[in-house]
Design a protein around this motif. Structure first.
Motif, mmCIF file in Angstrom:
data_model
loop_
_atom_site.group_PDB
_atom_site.id
_atom_site.type_symbol
_atom_site.label_atom_id
_atom_site.label_comp_id
_atom_site.label_asym_id
_atom_site.label_seq_id
_atom_site.Cartn_x
_atom_site.Cartn_y
_atom_site.Cartn_z
ATOM 1 N N VAL A 181 0.833 -1.199 0.000
ATOM 2 C CA VAL A 181 0.000 0.000 0.000
ATOM 3 C C VAL A 181 0.869 1.251 0.000
ATOM 4 O O VAL A 181 0.598 2.223 -0.712
ATOM 5 C CB VAL A 181 -0.958 -0.010 1.213
ATOM 6 C CG1 VAL A 181 -1.668 1.328 1.357
ATOM 7 C CG2 VAL A 181 -1.989 -1.120 1.064
ATOM 8 N N ARG A 182 1.938 1.239 0.802
ATOM 9 C CA ARG A 182 2.840 2.402 0.826
ATOM 10 C C ARG A 182 3.460 2.640 -0.541
ATOM 11 O O ARG A 182 3.561 3.783 -1.003
ATOM 12 C CB ARG A 182 3.943 2.197 1.872
ATOM 13 C CG ARG A 182 4.851 3.419 2.044
ATOM 14 C CD ARG A 182 6.075 3.093 2.874
ATOM 15 N NE ARG A 182 7.021 2.264 2.147
ATOM 16 C CZ ARG A 182 7.920 2.735 1.272
ATOM 17 N NH1 ARG A 182 7.984 4.034 1.002
ATOM 18 N NH2 ARG A 182 8.749 1.917 0.664
ATOM 19 N N LEU A 183 3.872 1.563 -1.218
ATOM 20 C CA LEU A 183 4.493 1.709 -2.531
ATOM 21 C C LEU A 183 3.495 2.236 -3.563
ATOM 22 O O LEU A 183 3.850 3.073 -4.404
ATOM 23 C CB LEU A 183 5.073 0.370 -2.988
ATOM 24 C CG LEU A 183 6.293 -0.134 -2.212
ATOM 25 C CD1 LEU A 183 6.667 -1.548 -2.648
ATOM 26 C CD2 LEU A 183 7.484 0.812 -2.381
ATOM 27 N N VAL A 184 2.258 1.764 -3.509
ATOM 28 C CA VAL A 184 1.238 2.301 -4.416
ATOM 29 C C VAL A 184 1.045 3.794 -4.149
ATOM 30 O O VAL A 184 0.920 4.602 -5.079
ATOM 31 C CB VAL A 184 -0.096 1.544 -4.261
ATOM 32 C CG1 VAL A 184 -1.195 2.215 -5.098
ATOM 33 C CG2 VAL A 184 0.062 0.088 -4.682
ATOM 34 N N ASP A 222 1.561 9.272 -5.829
ATOM 35 C CA ASP A 222 2.039 10.597 -5.439
ATOM 36 C C ASP A 222 3.060 11.114 -6.451
ATOM 37 O O ASP A 222 3.072 12.310 -6.774
ATOM 38 C CB ASP A 222 2.662 10.525 -4.045
ATOM 39 C CG ASP A 222 2.974 11.895 -3.462
ATOM 40 O OD1 ASP A 222 2.052 12.724 -3.370
ATOM 41 O OD2 ASP A 222 4.147 12.133 -3.100
ATOM 42 N N GLY A 223 3.914 10.216 -6.971
ATOM 43 C CA GLY A 223 4.883 10.622 -7.991
ATOM 44 C C GLY A 223 4.198 11.067 -9.269
ATOM 45 O O GLY A 223 4.610 12.059 -9.898
ATOM 46 N N LEU A 224 3.154 10.362 -9.684
ATOM 47 C CA LEU A 224 2.400 10.772 -10.869
ATOM 48 C C LEU A 224 1.729 12.124 -10.643
ATOM 49 O O LEU A 224 1.787 13.017 -11.506
ATOM 50 C CB LEU A 224 1.345 9.714 -11.203
ATOM 51 C CG LEU A 224 1.845 8.419 -11.833
ATOM 52 C CD1 LEU A 224 0.750 7.360 -11.834
ATOM 53 C CD2 LEU A 224 2.331 8.664 -13.264
ATOM 54 N N VAL A 265 5.831 -3.046 -6.633
ATOM 55 C CA VAL A 265 4.594 -2.850 -7.394
ATOM 56 C C VAL A 265 4.921 -2.333 -8.791
ATOM 57 O O VAL A 265 5.992 -1.759 -9.032
ATOM 58 C CB VAL A 265 3.631 -1.864 -6.694
ATOM 59 C CG1 VAL A 265 3.200 -2.394 -5.335
ATOM 60 C CG2 VAL A 265 4.262 -0.479 -6.561
ATOM 61 N N ALA A 266 3.982 -2.556 -9.705
ATOM 62 C CA ALA A 266 4.128 -2.076 -11.072
ATOM 63 C C ALA A 266 2.766 -1.632 -11.581
ATOM 64 O O ALA A 266 1.759 -2.308 -11.359
ATOM 65 C CB ALA A 266 4.694 -3.173 -11.979
ATOM 66 N N LEU A 267 2.731 -0.495 -12.246
ATOM 67 C CA LEU A 267 1.509 -0.032 -12.891
ATOM 68 C C LEU A 267 1.366 -0.769 -14.211
ATOM 69 O O LEU A 267 2.214 -0.654 -15.094
ATOM 70 C CB LEU A 267 1.566 1.480 -13.119
ATOM 71 C CG LEU A 267 0.346 2.101 -13.811
ATOM 72 C CD1 LEU A 267 -0.890 1.955 -12.928
ATOM 73 C CD2 LEU A 267 0.608 3.571 -14.117
ATOM 74 N N VAL A 268 0.297 -1.551 -14.345
ATOM 75 C CA VAL A 268 0.129 -2.406 -15.517
ATOM 76 C C VAL A 268 -0.330 -1.608 -16.731
ATOM 77 O O VAL A 268 0.202 -1.774 -17.833
ATOM 78 C CB VAL A 268 -0.872 -3.537 -15.210
ATOM 79 C CG1 VAL A 268 -1.138 -4.355 -16.464
ATOM 80 C CG2 VAL A 268 -0.340 -4.427 -14.096
ATOM 81 N N GLY A 325 -9.898 6.028 -5.356
ATOM 82 C CA GLY A 325 -9.495 4.660 -5.668
ATOM 83 C C GLY A 325 -8.413 4.160 -4.739
ATOM 84 O O GLY A 325 -8.421 2.990 -4.327
ATOM 85 N N PHE A 326 -7.460 5.037 -4.396
ATOM 86 C CA PHE A 326 -6.391 4.611 -3.485
ATOM 87 C C PHE A 326 -6.956 4.275 -2.113
ATOM 88 O O PHE A 326 -6.544 3.284 -1.496
ATOM 89 C CB PHE A 326 -5.310 5.686 -3.355
ATOM 90 C CG PHE A 326 -4.278 5.325 -2.325
ATOM 91 C CD1 PHE A 326 -3.281 4.414 -2.633
ATOM 92 C CD2 PHE A 326 -4.341 5.840 -1.044
ATOM 93 C CE1 PHE A 326 -2.354 4.022 -1.670
ATOM 94 C CE2 PHE A 326 -3.424 5.460 -0.081
ATOM 95 C CZ PHE A 326 -2.426 4.552 -0.401
ATOM 96 N N ALA A 327 -7.876 5.086 -1.600
ATOM 97 C CA ALA A 327 -8.452 4.821 -0.280
ATOM 98 C C ALA A 327 -9.161 3.467 -0.274
ATOM 99 O O ALA A 327 -9.052 2.697 0.696
ATOM 100 C CB ALA A 327 -9.429 5.935 0.105
ATOM 101 N N LEU A 328 -9.881 3.145 -1.358
ATOM 102 C CA LEU A 328 -10.561 1.852 -1.444
ATOM 103 C C LEU A 328 -9.555 0.711 -1.522
ATOM 104 O O LEU A 328 -9.726 -0.343 -0.892
ATOM 105 C CB LEU A 328 -11.479 1.837 -2.669
ATOM 106 C CG LEU A 328 -12.707 2.757 -2.592
ATOM 107 C CD1 LEU A 328 -13.424 2.784 -3.937
ATOM 108 C CD2 LEU A 328 -13.655 2.310 -1.485
ATOM 109 N N LEU A 329 -8.495 0.905 -2.328
ATOM 110 C CA LEU A 329 -7.461 -0.124 -2.450
ATOM 111 C C LEU A 329 -6.798 -0.369 -1.096
ATOM 112 O O LEU A 329 -6.576 -1.517 -0.696
ATOM 113 C CB LEU A 329 -6.432 0.303 -3.489
ATOM 114 C CG LEU A 329 -5.255 -0.646 -3.755
ATOM 115 C CD1 LEU A 329 -4.841 -0.580 -5.228
ATOM 116 C CD2 LEU A 329 -4.050 -0.293 -2.887
ATOM 117 N N ALA A 330 -6.483 0.713 -0.363
ATOM 118 C CA ALA A 330 -5.843 0.578 0.947
ATOM 119 C C ALA A 330 -6.752 -0.173 1.915
ATOM 120 O O ALA A 330 -6.290 -1.001 2.712
ATOM 121 C CB ALA A 330 -5.489 1.954 1.499
#
Length: 272
Positions: free
Chosen positions: A147-150, A155-157, A182-185, A216-221
């Motif tokens: 989750v931290r890496l996502v 945040d970088g994007l 992690v990797a963005l597919v 989306g990030f909050a749901l993923l977390a």
């Protein structure tokens, strides 16, 4: 009279163990010298740029050759800048590049560490939460790190005024060895603010936006850190009570209307 040497006027470095750091509420650990084992065909580091990885031609862009070229140039600049900011973080963002012909684009091949050996498909985070019997599943601390890496990736994007067409379990691949990564597919679903998408976003993702990424990030977390669907009142594994309480407050705000959801940087502050 002998003039003083330049060294006499040089500012003195502050000790590393100062109890107070300017503009920071507490000391932060310094991991700048930490190194990890090499990963074959794996992570992009300071000595290797993303463009060196093999690329697969995806197809033609829906825009003119000139517009497509401008979009790809923007992606190239963003990818370089984001990569420099993330440094040694095990994060792969496969943004599109020029394809085999004018008006087409290509995507880097996903490193083999993110591909399931049995299916040949990316090992996405959906598997981590919906396939309890599968091998190589993350434990509670692995989930926290993923989750931290996502969060660091998103945040970088956002720092480069780019966002995705949806931060969700299907667009993020992961691996656990030699460390969680992690990797963005779907890199061609990334968009510059005010720009165009090279690929159509799924109809279920709603209207893509920076705020959509935050939701989306909050749901993923929540899916990874509270897999039973409930945000427990106790501590989240790997976080103390203060940071767990901070995460619960962010989840509460994430259910609010557009424009009020927490910035991804706020999540990074509580994820450690």
């Amino acid at each position: 009279m002998v003039p003083p040497s330049p060294a006499q006027h040089a500012p003195q470095a502050r000790p590393r163990n100062d109890s107070v750091v300017d503009d920071q509420p507490f000391d932060l650990p310094d991991f700048s010298t930490v190194s990890y084992p090499a990963v074959p065909d794996g992570f992009v580091g300071p000595g290797r740029v993303a463009s060196e990885r093999p690329r697969v031609d995806v197809g033609r862009s829906p825009y003119s050759v000139r517009s497509t070229s401008e979009l790809l140039d923007e992606f190239s600049v963003a990818e370089s800048t984001i990569g420099s900011a993330l440094r040694r973080e095990p994060i792969t963002i496969a943004l599109p590049a020029a394809g085999s012909s004018p008006g087409s684009y290509a995507l880097p091949r996903l490193p083999e560490t993110f591909v399931d050996a049995e299916t040949g498909q990316p090992r996405t985070l959906r598997r981590a939460v919906e396939s309890p019997g599968s091998a190589d599943l993350p434990d509670a601390l692995d989930r926290l790190e993923l989750v931290r890496l996502v969060a660091r990736m998103v945040d970088g994007l956002h720092a480069q005024d780019h966002f995705t067409a949806g931060v969700d379990l299907d667009t993020i691949a992961y691996c656990l060895h030699p460390r969680p990564a992690v990797a963005l597919v779907a890199g061609d679903r990334v968009r510059r603010v005010g720009g165009d998408f090279l690929a159509s976003a799924p109809a279920t993702s709603g209207i893509p936006s920076l705020d959509g990424d935050r939701e989306g990030f909050a749901l993923l977390a929540q899916r990874l850190l509270a897999p039973d669907g409930r945000i427990a009142q106790g501590e989240i594994p790997g976080l103390d009570e203060a940071h767990s309480s901070g995460a619960r407050r962010l989840w509460a705000r994430a259910t609010g209307p557009d424009g009020t959801r927490p910035q991804v940087g706020e999540w990074l502050a509580v994820l450690g």
